[in-house]
Scaffold this motif. Structure first.
Motif, short mmCIF file in Angstrom:
data_model
loop_
_atom_site.label_atom_id
_atom_site.label_comp_id
_atom_site.label_asym_id
_atom_site.label_seq_id
_atom_site.Cartn_x
_atom_site.Cartn_y
_atom_site.Cartn_z
N THR A 242 0.80 -1.24 0.00
CA THR A 242 0.00 0.00 0.00
C THR A 242 0.82 1.28 0.00
OG1 THR A 242 -0.15 -0.25 2.40
CG2 THR A 242 -2.02 -1.01 1.10
N GLY A 243 2.12 1.20 0.24
CA GLY A 243 2.92 2.41 0.26
C GLY A 243 2.72 3.21 1.53
N VAL A 244 3.35 4.39 1.59
CA VAL A 244 3.20 5.30 2.73
C VAL A 244 2.79 6.66 2.20
CG1 VAL A 244 4.80 4.07 4.25
CG2 VAL A 244 5.70 5.78 2.71
N TYR A 245 1.73 7.21 2.77
CA TYR A 245 1.17 8.46 2.24
C TYR A 245 0.92 9.52 3.31
CZ TYR A 245 0.33 5.83 -2.05
OH TYR A 245 0.50 5.09 -3.19
N LYS A 246 1.21 9.22 4.55
CA LYS A 246 0.97 10.19 5.63
C LYS A 246 2.11 11.20 5.66
CE LYS A 246 0.29 10.42 10.65
NZ LYS A 246 0.30 9.60 11.90
N LEU A 257 -2.36 27.23 9.28
CA LEU A 257 -2.96 28.30 8.48
C LEU A 257 -3.40 27.79 7.11
CD1 LEU A 257 -0.54 31.31 9.10
CD2 LEU A 257 -2.99 31.28 9.62
N PRO A 258 -4.53 28.27 6.60
CA PRO A 258 -4.89 27.95 5.22
C PRO A 258 -3.77 28.40 4.28
CG PRO A 258 -6.75 28.95 6.35
CD PRO A 258 -5.57 29.08 7.28
N GLY A 259 -3.47 27.56 3.29
CA GLY A 259 -2.38 27.85 2.38
C GLY A 259 -1.11 27.10 2.69
N VAL A 260 -1.07 26.39 3.82
CA VAL A 260 0.04 25.49 4.14
C VAL A 260 -0.47 24.08 3.90
CG1 VAL A 260 1.68 24.71 5.89
CG2 VAL A 260 0.91 27.10 5.87
N VAL A 261 0.05 23.40 2.88
CA VAL A 261 -0.54 22.15 2.42
C VAL A 261 0.51 21.05 2.29
CG1 VAL A 261 -2.33 23.41 1.16
CG2 VAL A 261 -0.25 22.70 -0.04
N PRO A 262 0.09 19.78 2.44
CA PRO A 262 1.02 18.67 2.22
C PRO A 262 1.32 18.47 0.73
CG PRO A 262 -0.92 17.99 3.51
CD PRO A 262 -1.22 19.32 2.90
N ALA A 263 2.53 18.00 0.44
CA ALA A 263 2.97 17.85 -0.95
C ALA A 263 2.07 16.92 -1.75
CB ALA A 263 4.40 17.33 -0.97
N LEU A 264 1.68 15.79 -1.15
CA LEU A 264 0.91 14.81 -1.93
C LEU A 264 -0.48 15.33 -2.27
CD1 LEU A 264 1.21 12.10 -3.26
CD2 LEU A 264 0.29 11.03 -1.22
N HIS A 265 -1.09 16.10 -1.37
CA HIS A 265 -2.38 16.70 -1.69
C HIS A 265 -2.24 17.62 -2.91
CE1 HIS A 265 -4.26 16.14 2.59
NE2 HIS A 265 -3.78 15.04 2.08
N GLY A 402 8.66 14.35 3.35
CA GLY A 402 8.64 12.90 3.33
C GLY A 402 7.33 12.35 3.86
N PHE A 403 7.26 11.02 3.95
CA PHE A 403 6.01 10.34 4.29
C PHE A 403 6.26 9.26 5.34
CE2 PHE A 403 6.00 11.65 -0.16
CZ PHE A 403 4.88 12.46 -0.19
N ASP A 404 5.23 9.05 6.14
CA ASP A 404 5.23 7.99 7.15
C ASP A 404 4.05 7.06 6.88
OD1 ASP A 404 7.47 8.80 8.68
OD2 ASP A 404 6.27 10.38 9.61
N PRO A 405 4.09 5.84 7.44
CA PRO A 405 2.96 4.92 7.26
C PRO A 405 1.71 5.43 7.98
CG PRO A 405 4.93 3.76 8.01
CD PRO A 405 5.20 5.22 8.17
N ASP A 444 7.23 0.44 0.10
CA ASP A 444 7.38 1.48 1.12
C ASP A 444 6.73 1.12 2.45
OD1 ASP A 444 8.66 2.88 -0.83
OD2 ASP A 444 7.23 4.52 -0.97
N ILE A 445 5.68 0.32 2.42
CA ILE A 445 5.00 -0.02 3.66
C ILE A 445 5.89 -0.88 4.55
CG2 ILE A 445 3.83 -2.10 2.79
CD1 ILE A 445 2.60 0.54 5.35
#
Length: 484
Positions: A242-246, A257-265, A402-405, A444-445
């Motif tokens: 399933t990979g890691v997406y968190k 604050l609005p406007g601070v977003v995660p890379a994957l989103h 980066g991402f965590d499980p 990745d999982i």
């Protein structure tokens, strides 16, 4: 080209395929390199030294037979080159595009120091794209059909690889994925300028033609969806890929604050829009860099994907904030070079201290860093320079750390599945099996966030282990039936 014409690295300079101009390529999400012409591919392949110890092959996670298919390409034996290239990789046309060859095969080429390495990745892409065009690529046809069935959770690189290898051995394969398209990170995480989506769709079609069944929009363990226990009961073995997406969170004031977003989103919204989907968060501007001052925090390949995407969306300015220097950046140096060419400004040895703004983010308050004493890994640790604060205007901040499980116990509802203290699934590396009977995992999982090619490797290794497991299980079943 004759076989005697190898080892031409002294006479033939390294040449890459034609790269589209900056002015042209930033206007769209198409891949930036053209494909080699046949004569150029043969010429570049002929630069291989055919060394006795091929470090390119050793440093490839798949241990691809690189010198052999380079020689075949140089000699014009392209169909043989394709057969050899695909013998060790379930998706060579994809790895040829997105592998960081400068850190793997090409970075370990023995002619690198004085004459520049062989352009292994671009030749690999040429071989396999040509193979598709010529109709040489066929769905894997097993020598015999087997009665056992396998469930694969996750239609990303590890899942694709496992499905390909298991189907080739004759097992019945069902792939379950929570997204509406197969491909996982390949489809939604990697921008089109590195991997055009038709390349992924083409590989999916090949698996479907081979008899692999995809169950998309299937979030295993979610309400109204098949449970993990049901899949185990329905199939003879299960592979988790399933990979890691968190997203790893930024621990600074103003991160909410609005406007601070995660890379994957951000990347998913952009890729979906390119695929023709309606994306509210893109269309209302919250995940769209157009007309904004963008700051990306991070130094890996995901950060490079974000800055180069923002340029193409029409950002007013794009800055990459990284706490170490250029030499210590984890991402591919080729990607850094592409980003610099396209107008990205790198702010080295800098880290965010806070995000400031009223209704939404307006600026990043940052601080200068310096490299101090090495840590336990030997890498110099960044430390803050006193009284070095500065401010960057920002309408959109993208966190690419980066991402965590995710919590797979909650996802699958399986408390017995053993995980590490980092949340990755624990396996026996000699068998690729978890602590649960008949349940395997890879990618990745298991490793944590890593390269696509390692996911392909794990899928291949897990498929071999599952094949042995299923054969033993079938033999035991037949023995019991005979005894009865």
């Amino acid at each position: 080209m004759a076989a005697s014409k190898m080892m031409q690295f002294v006479a033939v300079p390294q040449t890459l395929p034609h790269k589209r101009s900056v002015e042209e390529r930033v206007q769209d999400f198409g891949e930036i390199y053209d494909r080699f012409r046949p004569e150029r591919a043969a010429e570049q392949a002929s630069r291989c030294e055919q060394c006795g110890i091929p470090f390119c092959q050793i440093h490839c996670p798949l241990h691809n037979n690189i010198p052999d298919w380079l020689r075949m390409t140089a000699e014009g034996r392209l169909e043989e080159a394709y057969e050899l290239s695909s013998a060790t990789s379930a998706m060579p046309e994809i790895c040829g595009r997105i592998c960081p060859q400068d850190r793997l095969c090409e970075g370990n080429c023995v002619i690198e120091k004085g004459f520049n390495s062989v352009t292994i990745g671009t030749v690999e892409r040429y071989i396999n794209d040509t193979a598709f065009e010529m109709g040489w690529v066929k769905p894997p046809v097993p020598l015999r059909e087997r009665n056992g069935s396998v469930a694969i959770i996750g239609a990303g690189p590890a899942g694709y690889s496992a499905a390909f290898e298991l189907r080739r051995k004759g097992w019945q394969v069902d792939v379950y994925d929570r997204y509406d398209r197969a491909g996982g990170l390949l489809m939604y995480g990697i921008p089109g300028f590195k991997l055009e989506k038709e390349v992924v769709v083409r590989r999916t079609r090949l698996l479907e033609e081979a008899g692999v069944r995809f169950h998309l929009g299937c979030d295993v363990g979610a309400p109204g969806q098949p449970s993990f226990a049901e899949l185990r009961a329905r199939h003879d073995a299960v592979f988790i890929g399933t990979g890691v997406y968190k997203a790893r969170a930024l621990q600074v004031p103003g991160v909410g604050l609005p406007g601070v977003v995660p890379a994957l989103h951000y990347l998913t919204a952009s890729n979906r829009k390119s695929l023709g989907d309606e994306v509210a968060a893109f269309d209302d501007g919250s995940l769209n860099a157009a007309g904004k001052h963008v700051v990306v925090v991070g130094g890996g390949d995901t950060a490079m994907d974000c800055v180069r995407t923002a340029i193409r969306q029409g950002a007013l300015s794009v800055k990459c904030l990284y706490r170490r220097d250029k030499e210590n950046m984890p991402g591919s140096m080729r990607e850094v070079k592409h980003a610099e060419e396209e107008g990205v400004e790198f702010v080295w040895l800098s880290a965010p201290e806070a995000f400031v703004g009223e209704a939404r983010v307006e600026a990043v308050r940052a601080v200068r860093m310096r490299l101090g004493a090495p840590d336990s890994t030997g890498r110099q640790s960044p430390e803050q320079v006193p009284n070095s604060g500065f401010r960057l205007p920002a309408d959109l901040v993208i966190a690419a750390l980066g991402f965590d499980p995710e919590d797979h116990l909650a996802m699958f509802g399986e408390p017995e599945l053993k995980v590490s203290r980092w949340g990755t699934i624990t396996i026996d590396w000699s068998t690729m099996q978890t602590n649960l009977e008949g349940v395997f995992a890879g990618g990745d999982i298991v490793r944590g966030a890593s390269l696509v090619v390692w996911g392909v490797r794990d899928g291949r290794d897990a498929a071999a282990a599952m094949h042995r497991y299923l054969l033993n299980r079938t033999a035991e079943h037949d023995a019991l039936a005979t005894a009865a």
